[in-house]
Design an enzyme around this catalytic site. Structure first.
Site, PDB file in Angstrom:
ATOM      1  N   ASP A   1      -0.681  -5.583   9.696  1.00 24.82           N
ATOM      2  CA  ASP A   1      -1.554  -4.576   9.269  1.00 24.82           C
ATOM      3  C   ASP A   1      -2.947  -5.330   8.742  1.00 24.82           C
ATOM      4  OD1 ASP A   1      -3.334  -2.621   8.288  1.00 24.82           O
ATOM      5  OD2 ASP A   1      -1.695  -1.778   6.627  1.00 24.82           O
TER       6      ASP A   1
ATOM      7  N   TRP B   1       1.001  -1.307   0.085  1.00 25.69           N
ATOM      8  CA  TRP B   1       0.118  -0.010  -0.020  1.00 25.69           C
ATOM      9  C   TRP B   1       0.979   1.194   0.005  1.00 25.69           C
ATOM     10  CZ3 TRP B   1      -1.977   2.875   4.840  1.00 25.69           C
ATOM     11  CH2 TRP B   1      -3.069   3.687   4.463  1.00 25.69           C
TER      12      TRP B   1
ATOM     13  N   LYS C   1     -13.474  -1.415   5.597  1.00 25.14           N
ATOM     14  CA  LYS C   1     -13.597  -2.395   4.553  1.00 25.14           C
ATOM     15  C   LYS C   1     -14.798  -3.372   5.053  1.00 25.14           C
ATOM     16  CE  LYS C   1     -10.358  -0.617   2.102  1.00 25.14           C
ATOM     17  NZ  LYS C   1      -9.399   0.080   2.918  1.00 25.14           N
TER      18      LYS C   1
ATOM     19  N   ALA D   1      -6.766  -4.998   7.504  1.00 21.41           N
ATOM     20  CA  ALA D   1      -7.491  -4.028   7.324  1.00 21.41           C
ATOM     21  C   ALA D   1      -8.674  -4.823   6.268  1.00 21.41           C
ATOM     22  CB  ALA D   1      -6.889  -3.050   6.287  1.00 21.41           C
TER      23      ALA D   1
HETATM   24  C1  LMR Z   1      -6.826   1.829  -1.045  1.00 22.16           C
HETATM   25  O1  LMR Z   1      -5.429   1.003  -1.017  1.00 22.16           O
HETATM   26  O2  LMR Z   1      -7.029   2.034  -1.993  1.00 22.16           O
HETATM   27  C2  LMR Z   1      -7.507   2.046   0.415  1.00 22.16           C
HETATM   28  O3  LMR Z   1      -6.805   1.399   1.493  1.00 22.16           O
HETATM   29  C3  LMR Z   1      -7.801   3.415   0.466  1.00 22.16           C
HETATM   30  C4  LMR Z   1      -6.440   4.181   0.929  1.00 22.16           C
HETATM   31  O4  LMR Z   1      -6.579   4.921   1.953  1.00 22.16           O
HETATM   32  O5  LMR Z   1      -5.498   4.117   0.349  1.00 22.16           O
END
Ligand code: LMR
Length: 409
Positions: A223, A142, A258, A225
């Protein structure tokens, strides 16, 4: 009556902001605006990670609506709760994450503003405890992971963990890269539903990671999520439970964005497991003072909703059923995309909201310009942005570009 304000002094006198350097806009969040501004009716938003139903909506979950109604009726105060937030929320979540056998004396948790707040609070704690710690993060990840730790003053290091050519885990490469990790370093891990690849470690690989952390003195920071959106609530927490059950110290950042659909309400939590109860109370006092200086107290509304759902048998049953439907939709879409072409076949076995397509930057731009298909600049797609009836058109637009894989990536 109007009062004439004195005109500001000439900017040349002293501008404390002049040394700032312009920052690029966030590429993922930028996609929201780009997609919104596209007038084409058939456009497809596969950008930012939000769940969508087959009509393309991101509805408020029914269990959330019911809990909100209950909260509106019964809440008799909005007075402060303190830096730890809603302790009953954190406790109710801990039960679904860690199960009954958590090391309660050594595990401390607080509510945070989203998973990002949990990551940042954990990063600040790590930096305060050991500023020399380096944070190892598998690439790709991410895009916000690196900046969160770097802004807390920690050095961020990358390691390989998968082979982009085959789309499979390359565990040997990961172990090779981590040979450089030092005792006291931190290893960031995605608990389930890897963002952006959708690839999961197998249970024996998770155990090997725990062994490596134990042997090398590394602290895992998980993490989590997407609990419930991969294989189910318990299965998606299995790696976290094993890691916390095996190792003396570990951190967990949790997001309810989510799985409760509470994105903009910013609902998360951080847990830190210490080697002993004395350290655990040190950790807690430091977490609380850090949280106080970062955001003072987390926002209450979304956490109260989660608590109400988890404390009510009926609402919890309803929430789990909705989550099951969301997961089934993601996994059915994965099957349908994979069936479109053998090069997309690995997507069926991946989990969660995301998959990464082997596309060049020019192919990603062409898909946006020619077909109104929006995806992240690294080729990540949000599976939930597809619809059963749009998959054939998506595949038709995509397949000619798959041959360009590898170019200008
Ligand atoms: C994503 O990866 O699209 C989501 O987790 C939203 C974000 O905050 O980036």
């Amino acid at each position: 009556m109007t009062t004439d304000l004195p005109s500001p002094p000439p900017a040349t006198l002293h501008d404390p902001f002049a040394p700032l350097i312009a920052q690029p806009a966030d590429a993922l969040l930028g996609l929201i605006a780009l997609h919104r501004a596209d007038p084409r009716p058939g456009k497809t938003d596969l950008g930012v990670g939000v769940f969508r139903d087959d009509a393309g909506r991101t509805p408020v979950m029914r269990a959330v609506k019911s809990a909100e109604a209950r909260l509106a009726e019964t809440q008799d105060s909005k007075s402060y709760l303190g830096a730890e937030g809603d302790a009953a929320y954190t406790e109710a979540l801990a039960a679904i994450i860690f199960g009954a056998h958590r090391a309660t004396g050594r595990l401390t948790g607080v509510q945070t503003p989203g998973g990002t707040g949990a990551l940042r609070l954990g990063a600040e704690l790590l930096a305060r405890a050991n500023p020399a710690a380096r944070v190892w993060i598998g690439t790709p990840t991410w895009p916000n992971h690196g900046p969160i730790f770097a802004e807390a003053g920690l050095e961020v290091r990358s390691h390989r963990f998968f082979d982009p050519a085959t789309g499979a885990i390359d565990f040997a490469a990961m172990v090779d890269d981590l040979a450089e990790a030092r005792a006291g370093d931190v290893l960031l891990l995605h608990g389930c539903c890897h963002n952006p690849t959708g690839i999961s470690f197998m249970p024996d690989e998770w155990r090997a990671i725990a062994d490596l952390c134990a042997a090398r003195g590394l602290t895992p920071f998980i993490d989590l999520a997407y609990q419930g959106l991969g294989d189910g609530l318990a299965d998606d927490a299995a790696a976290t439970r094993m890691t916390f059950g095996t190792l003396p110290t570990a951190l967990l950042a949790y997001s309810c964005d989510k799985n409760f659909g509470l994105y903009r309400d910013r609902v998360g939590a951080l847990w830190v497991q210490s080697a002993g109860t004395a350290t655990a109370s040190l950790v807690r006092s430091n977490i609380l003072t850090l949280a106080r200086s970062l955001w003072s107290m987390p926002p209450d509304h979304g956490a109260a909703i989660v608590r109400i759902i988890l404390e009510s048998e009926a609402l919890r049953t309803e929430w789990e059923a909705e989550l099951d439907t969301m997961r089934a939709r993601l996994n059915a879409l994965r099957q349908a995309i994979a069936a479109a072409d053998s090069r997309l076949a690995p997507i069926a076995g991946q989990r969660g909201m995301f998959a990464m397509l082997p596309l060049s930057s020019s192919a990603i731009a062409a898909l946006r310009e020619d077909h109104g298909i929006y995806m992240a600049p690294n080729g990540r797609i949000n599976i939930a942005g597809l619809r059963t009836d749009t998959i054939p058109a998506f595949a038709a637009a995509l397949l000619p570009h798959l041959d360009t894989a590898g170019e200008a990536r």
